[in-house]
Design a protein around this motif. Sequence first.
Motif, PDB file in Angstrom:
ATOM      1  N   ALA A 298      -0.662   1.918   3.184  1.00 43.32           N
ATOM      2  CA  ALA A 298       0.152   2.150   1.982  1.00 43.32           C
ATOM      3  C   ALA A 298       0.954   0.901   1.647  1.00 43.32           C
ATOM      4  O   ALA A 298       1.020   0.487   0.483  1.00 43.32           O
ATOM      5  CB  ALA A 298       1.078   3.350   2.202  1.00 43.32           C
TER       6      ALA A 298
ATOM      7  N   PHE B  14       0.223   6.342  -1.717  1.00 46.39           N
ATOM      8  CA  PHE B  14      -0.896   6.588  -0.813  1.00 46.39           C
ATOM      9  C   PHE B  14      -0.833   8.037  -0.386  1.00 46.39           C
ATOM     10  O   PHE B  14       0.179   8.498   0.138  1.00 46.39           O
ATOM     11  CB  PHE B  14      -0.821   5.658   0.409  1.00 46.39           C
ATOM     12  CG  PHE B  14      -2.096   5.613   1.193  1.00 46.39           C
ATOM     13  CD1 PHE B  14      -3.147   4.829   0.765  1.00 46.39           C
ATOM     14  CD2 PHE B  14      -2.242   6.356   2.353  1.00 46.39           C
ATOM     15  CE1 PHE B  14      -4.346   4.783   1.477  1.00 46.39           C
ATOM     16  CE2 PHE B  14      -3.426   6.312   3.077  1.00 46.39           C
ATOM     17  CZ  PHE B  14      -4.480   5.523   2.646  1.00 46.39           C
TER      18      PHE B  14
ATOM     19  N   CYS C  98       1.716   0.397  -2.351  1.00 43.78           N
ATOM     20  CA  CYS C  98       2.113   1.737  -2.788  1.00 43.78           C
ATOM     21  C   CYS C  98       3.595   1.964  -2.503  1.00 43.78           C
ATOM     22  O   CYS C  98       4.131   1.437  -1.522  1.00 43.78           O
ATOM     23  CB  CYS C  98       1.294   2.794  -2.046  1.00 43.78           C
ATOM     24  SG  CYS C  98      -0.473   2.687  -2.406  1.00 43.78           S
TER      25      CYS C  98
ATOM     26  N   LEU D 107       4.047   6.913   1.032  1.00 42.69           N
ATOM     27  CA  LEU D 107       2.944   7.637   1.647  1.00 42.69           C
ATOM     28  C   LEU D 107       3.304   9.094   1.456  1.00 42.69           C
ATOM     29  O   LEU D 107       4.399   9.511   1.815  1.00 42.69           O
ATOM     30  CB  LEU D 107       2.815   7.312   3.141  1.00 42.69           C
ATOM     31  CG  LEU D 107       1.682   8.075   3.824  1.00 42.69           C
ATOM     32  CD1 LEU D 107       0.977   7.186   4.823  1.00 42.69           C
ATOM     33  CD2 LEU D 107       2.196   9.311   4.505  1.00 42.69           C
TER      34      LEU D 107
END
Length: 183
Positions: free
Chosen positions: A137, A109, A142, A145
């Motif tokens: 995120a 992210f 993900c 970040l």
Amino acid sequence: MSLTLSHPRREAITAPAIRAIAPMHNVRITRVTRTHAAALMHLCDRHMAELPIGASAQRAAGGRVLELMEALFEAPLRAWAWIAERDGAPQGYAFGTVGFSMIERAYYFNLESLFVSADARPSGAASTLFDAARAMADELGCIDLRWQVPVAQESALMLPGHAAAAAMIQYVFPTSMRRLRDE
């Protein structure tokens, strides 16, 4: 992978202390909806106005709102944004997109912007906006970040032949997916 730049006046540039201030009770963070579009554009303009001289000159030509609205609200979503309001007045925003790392073969992210207006600092809004992006995120699966922050203009690294190049430092904040993957 995180990047630490050597700086002539100090040993290294470290990640900003984003969690230093607890949010005030009258600061509210909400995910941006179409009704927030005008406030988001106004905050973006304030953000550009507070950038160091020259940092916003290249982007001053402006962007097209249609593409932003499509990315934020039409499937497939390609962007996410949050707005901080204090007593009903917009004070700041965070904006992010998802990227893909070929090396790690995973999504991350990318926190594109995190801004709280100078007259609203300190309020805790920045740390709460950051938390909202980090939670997204995690929610999206993900691994990190990633937040790119412009290096101060006086210490900017210039690329040969590219006088307008902006020097950035990238901070990487692992998510729960990274911890699960690394176990």
